[in-house]
Design an enzyme around this catalytic site. Sequence first.
Site, PDB file in Angstrom:
ATOM      1  N   THR A  10      12.276  -7.118 -61.860  1.00 16.21           N
ATOM      2  CA  THR A  10      13.091  -8.277 -61.486  1.00 16.21           C
ATOM      3  C   THR A  10      12.186  -9.215 -60.673  1.00 16.21           C
ATOM      4  OG1 THR A  10      13.754  -7.263 -59.415  1.00 16.21           O
ATOM      5  CG2 THR A  10      15.168  -6.861 -61.302  1.00 16.21           C
ATOM      6  N   GLU A  52      18.515  -5.713 -65.117  1.00 13.87           N
ATOM      7  CA  GLU A  52      19.067  -4.358 -64.970  1.00 13.87           C
ATOM      8  C   GLU A  52      20.034  -3.992 -66.097  1.00 13.87           C
ATOM      9  OE1 GLU A  52      18.655  -6.597 -62.636  1.00 13.87           O
ATOM     10  OE2 GLU A  52      18.219  -5.710 -60.687  1.00 13.87           O
ATOM     11  N   LYS A  84      29.291 -20.107 -47.223  1.00 14.68           N
ATOM     12  CA  LYS A  84      30.329 -19.572 -46.331  1.00 14.68           C
ATOM     13  C   LYS A  84      30.751 -20.660 -45.356  1.00 14.68           C
ATOM     14  CE  LYS A  84      28.512 -14.978 -46.941  1.00 14.68           C
ATOM     15  NZ  LYS A  84      27.131 -15.256 -47.414  1.00 14.68           N
ATOM     16  N   TRP A 114      34.838 -18.691 -48.733  1.00 16.06           N
ATOM     17  CA  TRP A 114      33.703 -18.866 -49.643  1.00 16.06           C
ATOM     18  C   TRP A 114      33.891 -20.082 -50.541  1.00 16.06           C
ATOM     19  CZ3 TRP A 114      32.484 -13.405 -52.073  1.00 16.06           C
ATOM     20  CH2 TRP A 114      31.965 -12.577 -51.054  1.00 16.06           C
TER      21      TRP A 114
HETATM   22  P1  ADP Z   1      15.721 -13.135 -62.317  1.00 11.61           P
HETATM   23  O1  ADP Z   1      16.505 -12.843 -61.069  1.00 11.61           O
HETATM   24  O2  ADP Z   1      14.371 -12.610 -62.327  1.00 11.61           O
HETATM   25  O3  ADP Z   1      15.862 -14.512 -62.838  1.00 11.61           O
HETATM   26  P2  ADP Z   1      17.522 -11.896 -64.113  1.00 11.61           P
HETATM   27  O4  ADP Z   1      17.457 -12.543 -65.429  1.00 11.61           O
HETATM   28  O5  ADP Z   1      17.668 -10.444 -64.067  1.00 11.61           O
HETATM   29  O6  ADP Z   1      16.237 -12.207 -63.402  1.00 11.61           O
HETATM   30  O7  ADP Z   1      18.629 -12.606 -63.255  1.00 11.61           O
HETATM   31  C1  ADP Z   1      19.944 -12.161 -63.374  1.00 11.61           C
HETATM   32  C2  ADP Z   1      20.860 -13.023 -62.554  1.00 11.61           C
HETATM   33  O8  ADP Z   1      20.926 -14.332 -63.104  1.00 11.61           O
HETATM   34  C3  ADP Z   1      22.271 -12.535 -62.546  1.00 11.61           C
HETATM   35  O9  ADP Z   1      22.472 -11.516 -61.600  1.00 11.61           O
HETATM   36  C4  ADP Z   1      23.037 -13.806 -62.216  1.00 11.61           C
HETATM   37  O10 ADP Z   1      23.052 -14.063 -60.827  1.00 11.61           O
HETATM   38  C5  ADP Z   1      22.224 -14.872 -62.891  1.00 11.61           C
HETATM   39  N1  ADP Z   1      22.836 -15.209 -64.185  1.00 11.61           N
HETATM   40  C6  ADP Z   1      22.456 -14.817 -65.403  1.00 11.61           C
HETATM   41  N2  ADP Z   1      23.236 -15.372 -66.360  1.00 11.61           N
HETATM   42  C7  ADP Z   1      24.153 -16.136 -65.708  1.00 11.61           C
HETATM   43  C8  ADP Z   1      25.248 -16.956 -66.122  1.00 11.61           C
HETATM   44  N3  ADP Z   1      25.546 -17.135 -67.395  1.00 11.61           N
HETATM   45  N4  ADP Z   1      25.986 -17.553 -65.153  1.00 11.61           N
HETATM   46  C9  ADP Z   1      25.693 -17.398 -63.852  1.00 11.61           C
HETATM   47  N5  ADP Z   1      24.681 -16.659 -63.405  1.00 11.61           N
HETATM   48  C10 ADP Z   1      23.904 -16.030 -64.319  1.00 11.61           C
END
Ligand code: ADP
Length: 554
Positions: A196, A341, A448, A453
């Site tokens: 990640t 993940e 916040k 929120w």
């Molecule tokens: P990185 O954090 O490295 O960019 P990830 O692709 O694993 O890697 O990121 C996942 C995160 O991206 C999710 O936990 C979420 O917060 C955000 N995310 C992914 N797709 C969406 C979506 N369609 N809408 C809102 N948030 C998203």
Amino acid sequence: MSLTAGLPGQLPGQMMDQPLLVSALLAHAERYHADTEIVSRTIEDGSLHRYTYADAARRARRLAKALARLGVRPGERVATLAWNGYRHFELYYAISGSGAVLHTVNPRLFPEQIAWIINDAEDGVVFFDLTFAPLIEKLAPQCPAVRHWVAMSDRAHRPSAAIPRLGCYEDLLAAEDDDYAWPQFDERAASALCYTSGTTGNPKGVLYSHRSVLLHCYASCLPDVFGFSARDCILPVVPMFHVNAWTIPYSAPMVGAKLVLPGAALDGPSLCELFEAEGVTFTGGVPTVWQGILQHLQKTGGKPTTLKRGVMGGSAAPPALMETFARDYGVQIDHAWGMTELSPLGVYNREKRKHGGLDDEARRALAAKQGRPPFGVEMKIVDAQGRTLPNDGEAVGELLVRGHWVVGQYFNVGAPTLRDGWFPTGDVGSIDADGYLWITDRAKDVIKSGGEWIGSIELENLACAHPAVAQAAVIGVAHPKWDERPLLVIVPKTGQRPSREELLAWYEGKIAKWWTPDDVVFVEQLPLTATGKISKLQLREQFRDHRLPGAAGG
Ligand code: ADP
């Protein structure tokens, strides 16, 4: 993680016990889609390289032999720092197929982070595209355990940088033949490792298994997900170093689709050129990529002729962007949510049969949601005490998931990852009775205000719907009375200069009044993360001292 034991008296099934292995995907494509093309934009000179699944399979087998000659052992991690291209595709199969672990490294991370990741993964060999030769020169002294650095090029383009133990991809292949049978082994063995981005703290490794990749692949091809077929021509803009390009390098050979790999040129003009030249029918990327495509189309007045569908995920998809593509260009973009993940697929947004009669407004509201889980993913939301909240589309809580391709434990991290068998995603949202997820925010991006929120995503989506706005981000800024209040950061469309008052008035009647941002700032561009998403972390840093109007002493 544990295997379920049989119940007393049960009979064992009597079907063949064939493991679900990554190598089987390429073997399938070689057998039944031998002449289907893989087209790549090369790193050397930007020209197009073109060959078939049969060619790719032959070269992947030679590469598997070359890996053995380099001393790569089963289970050993072999890294790539590379764009989407045919050699990277071959590495996907040769490494995992031979029983080693493909470790895709994101080259956009800081060099110290990359070195940390390579050392944490204990990569024995690192393959890299020529673009990254200067970076490798810097990394090599910090990664003494790497036995070989291999430039993904032919001898003529071998980099001149001072890189120790340097090999050349085409030389390695030239020394082998393709007389190699993919080994068979337990499908639970690790196939790939992806870290990640680690916006806070060190990056964490997610170790996929052959089984999890194959099951994810089947699910991603379902009609209510990517819906891929042998009639498709797929261009993944999402990089092969970011969650395995949403597993498209696996799912395209699974269905026998033509694959177009764009190399390092991910700008609107280069992508649109490939769409037309190769007859691309499906593409996928983060919102900033789609934004680039749209800007180019609007500037040139062009219209994609074969591109009909696509997926937008990685961060919230602005509904206005999806609507423009559907209305002006006949391209249906679906919204999806996932994370490293989850391999990454969590939910995908397609309508159900019962939604056929929805009016435009209800349809728009549904399309803005992230989507519903395919078979293989379960989700729930919980409150701060861990109590499950109702799936009523109203209650908002932390999102927990479990399923066949969800992480059970991070690589090299002793602490447990799961909470009562569920993975806490760190995202916050609601789930409706039909299973549609609506992410209001990442927990760490939630604003916040006075103990309540405010979700930044809805505010951003609304701002993006304003005709003069190209991109928008909303962050929390310190406020003496309310702790935090929202600040709207805007990139206006070229030649437009909307006023602060006009933008704030745009929210009237669309949201609760107290959600309205306290101020607006205009910027030329927004900072991006290593995965091409808007970096809220950097924005918060940038505007940490921003004084909100009316925040006396703030
Ligand atoms: P990185 O954090 O490295 O960019 P990830 O692709 O694993 O890697 O990121 C996942 C995160 O991206 C999710 O936990 C979420 O917060 C955000 N995310 C992914 N797709 C969406 C979506 N369609 N809408 C809102 N948030 C998203």
